[in-house]
Scaffold this motif. Structure first.
Motif, PDB file in Angstrom:
ATOM      1  N   VAL A 144       0.829  -1.215   0.000  1.00 48.18           N
ATOM      2  CA  VAL A 144       0.000   0.000   0.000  1.00 48.18           C
ATOM      3  C   VAL A 144       0.856   1.254   0.000  1.00 48.18           C
ATOM      4  CG1 VAL A 144      -1.915  -1.149   1.141  1.00 48.18           C
ATOM      5  CG2 VAL A 144      -0.161  -0.027   2.527  1.00 48.18           C
ATOM      6  N   ARG A 145       2.164   1.111  -0.058  1.00 51.17           N
ATOM      7  CA  ARG A 145       3.059   2.259   0.012  1.00 51.17           C
ATOM      8  C   ARG A 145       3.470   2.690  -1.393  1.00 51.17           C
ATOM      9  NH1 ARG A 145       5.975   4.893   3.740  1.00 51.17           N
ATOM     10  NH2 ARG A 145       5.217   3.504   5.380  1.00 51.17           N
ATOM     11  N   SER A 168       8.566   7.925  -0.104  1.00 46.83           N
ATOM     12  CA  SER A 168       7.507   6.918  -0.088  1.00 46.83           C
ATOM     13  C   SER A 168       6.457   7.338   0.925  1.00 46.83           C
ATOM     14  CB  SER A 168       8.068   5.538   0.260  1.00 46.83           C
ATOM     15  OG  SER A 168       8.562   5.505   1.587  1.00 46.83           O
ATOM     16  N   LEU A 170       2.150   6.185   2.494  1.00 47.99           N
ATOM     17  CA  LEU A 170       1.023   5.253   2.497  1.00 47.99           C
ATOM     18  C   LEU A 170      -0.113   5.819   1.651  1.00 47.99           C
ATOM     19  CD1 LEU A 170       1.120   4.226   6.268  1.00 47.99           C
ATOM     20  CD2 LEU A 170       1.832   2.853   4.297  1.00 47.99           C
ATOM     21  N   THR A 171       0.102   5.842   0.343  1.00 47.74           N
ATOM     22  CA  THR A 171      -0.852   6.457  -0.578  1.00 47.74           C
ATOM     23  C   THR A 171      -1.344   5.501  -1.653  1.00 47.74           C
ATOM     24  OG1 THR A 171       0.977   7.191  -1.968  1.00 47.74           O
ATOM     25  CG2 THR A 171       0.182   8.730  -0.300  1.00 47.74           C
TER      26      THR A 171
END
Length: 218
Positions: A144-145, A168, A170-171
């Motif tokens: 999910v990163r 990086s 969590l998008t």
């Protein structure tokens, strides 16, 4: 991109339908940014690296004034396997840049090796030059990163991935990352991507911009 008196606009285009698919790079030109002339597509599937699609990318003006295009090619029919491809003008003296060639000796210039998710590895940015190297970002994901991979090159043809991504978060997948200069002195004019001493803004479709220095993690 501005070249020999013409503005060049490239954009994703399906010549056969109004939905996504059969993607090529449409190409329009203008003298004044108001009146535009549509030309034949600039980039379309023509080599093994992009046989199944020519997706998003960018254009960079090299130090000798030659334009170059970096873009994502799809090279397998079974999965959305993504590689990065480079193209140069077939005739650099043509101000309309109507034909582009993709040298077999260099392509693809970047492949999803070393644990990269091959279906989430795309959208190379306009490159910038510093410390004897060109650098570009490529969007990616690990779980999910979202990731902004850094690649560098001395000659703009042979590229090596840096050990660490530039950023990086969590998008989810980082679609179409961008890394562009912002004047540190408050000037309002636009800057070349290789402007020395500039601050840089990092942005993508999934997150808000942040300002970074080009030397960080590159």
């Amino acid at each position: 991109m501005y070249y020999k008196g013409w503005y060049h606009l490239f954009y994703q285009y399906n010549p056969n339908d109004t939905v996504w698919g059969n993607i090529v790079w449409a190409h329009s030109v203008s003298r004044d940014l108001i009146n535009w002339i549509a030309l034949e597509p600039a980039i379309y599937p023509s080599i093994p690296s992009d046989k199944y699609g020519c997706c998003s990318g960018s254009a960079t003006i090299l130090k000798d004034g030659t334009p170059a295009i970096l873009y994502t090619g799809i090279n397998r029919p079974d999965i959305n396997y993504q590689v990065q491809v480079i193209a140069f003008p077939k005739n650099a003296s043509d101000p309309l840049l109507r034909e582009w060639e993709k040298p077999a000796a260099y392509n693809p210039v970047a492949t999803p090796v070393g644990g990269i998710n091959a279906t989430q590895f795309r959208d190379p940015t306009t490159a910038w030059y510093a410390d004897g190297h060109w650098r570009m970002l490529i969007g990616g994901a690990r779980g999910v990163r979202g990731l902004a991979y850094v690649y560098r090159s001395r000659d703009f043809r042979h590229w090596t991935r840096a050990k660490h991504p530039l950023h990086s978060a969590l998008t989810g997948m980082w679609e179409c990352p961008d890394f562009f200069p912002v004047s540190a002195s408050g000037l309002q004019d636009g800057l070349d991507t290789s402007e020395p001493g500039a601050k840089y803004a990092l942005s993508d479709f999934c997150s808000l911009p942040s300002v970074r220095n080009t030397r960080q993690n590159t």
